[in-house]
Design a protein around this motif. Sequence first.
Motif, PDB file in Angstrom:
ATOM      1  N   MET A 126       0.818  -1.191   0.000  1.00  0.00           N
ATOM      2  CA  MET A 126       0.000   0.000   0.000  1.00  0.00           C
ATOM      3  C   MET A 126       0.863   1.258   0.000  1.00  0.00           C
ATOM      4  SD  MET A 126      -2.951   1.351  -0.182  1.00  0.00           S
ATOM      5  CE  MET A 126      -4.174   0.139   0.066  1.00  0.00           C
ATOM      6  N   LEU A 127       1.931   1.254   0.771  1.00  0.00           N
ATOM      7  CA  LEU A 127       2.783   2.439   0.840  1.00  0.00           C
ATOM      8  C   LEU A 127       3.386   2.790  -0.509  1.00  0.00           C
ATOM      9  CD1 LEU A 127       4.679   1.791   4.185  1.00  0.00           C
ATOM     10  CD2 LEU A 127       2.925   3.506   3.767  1.00  0.00           C
ATOM     11  N   LEU A 128       3.700   1.793  -1.299  1.00  0.00           N
ATOM     12  CA  LEU A 128       4.312   2.053  -2.597  1.00  0.00           C
ATOM     13  C   LEU A 128       3.340   2.699  -3.577  1.00  0.00           C
ATOM     14  CD1 LEU A 128       6.410  -1.205  -2.963  1.00  0.00           C
ATOM     15  CD2 LEU A 128       7.160   1.052  -2.184  1.00  0.00           C
ATOM     16  N   HIS A 179       5.687  12.506  -3.688  1.00  0.00           N
ATOM     17  CA  HIS A 179       5.830  13.800  -3.011  1.00  0.00           C
ATOM     18  C   HIS A 179       5.106  13.858  -1.666  1.00  0.00           C
ATOM     19  CE1 HIS A 179       1.919  14.171  -4.970  1.00  0.00           C
ATOM     20  NE2 HIS A 179       1.649  15.079  -4.051  1.00  0.00           N
ATOM     21  N   LEU A 180       4.315  12.843  -1.357  1.00  0.00           N
ATOM     22  CA  LEU A 180       3.528  12.837  -0.130  1.00  0.00           C
ATOM     23  C   LEU A 180       4.403  12.440   1.062  1.00  0.00           C
ATOM     24  CD1 LEU A 180       0.545  13.162   0.759  1.00  0.00           C
ATOM     25  CD2 LEU A 180       0.362  10.690   0.575  1.00  0.00           C
ATOM     26  N   GLN A 210      14.282   0.749   5.421  1.00  0.00           N
ATOM     27  CA  GLN A 210      14.799   0.160   4.181  1.00  0.00           C
ATOM     28  C   GLN A 210      13.660  -0.247   3.256  1.00  0.00           C
ATOM     29  OE1 GLN A 210      17.483  -2.984   5.236  1.00  0.00           O
ATOM     30  NE2 GLN A 210      19.049  -1.577   5.982  1.00  0.00           N
ATOM     31  N   ALA A 211      12.523  -0.606   3.842  1.00  0.00           N
ATOM     32  CA  ALA A 211      11.372  -1.032   3.053  1.00  0.00           C
ATOM     33  C   ALA A 211      10.646   0.147   2.405  1.00  0.00           C
ATOM     34  CB  ALA A 211      10.397  -1.819   3.925  1.00  0.00           C
ATOM     35  N   PHE A 212      10.730   1.331   3.061  1.00  0.00           N
ATOM     36  CA  PHE A 212      10.043   2.511   2.542  1.00  0.00           C
ATOM     37  C   PHE A 212      10.779   3.751   3.018  1.00  0.00           C
ATOM     38  CE2 PHE A 212       6.803   5.834   2.459  1.00  0.00           C
ATOM     39  CZ  PHE A 212       6.252   5.635   1.211  1.00  0.00           C
TER      40      PHE A 212
END
Length: 69
Positions: free
Chosen positions: A1-3, A8-9, A36-38
């Motif tokens: 979901m994060l990806l 820019h958010l 590291q994941a996001f």
Amino acid sequence: MLLRLPAHLPVILAINKIDQLSDKSLLLPAIEAWSQAFSFTDVVPVSAEKSVQLDRLLTVIASYLPVSE
């Protein structure tokens, strides 16, 4: 979901219940793994129940809000 979020958010990672972590030395590796994941804009470990770092979390959130006129 994060990806799926626009690049820019600003995304703040708030890690709650740090008061329940018996071995605090595990917190930094967990933060590093999540980072590291996001690419989070900021990371704030908190304990909502014990009011630990809530002022910092509010300050970080406020720093990304638009200024009202």
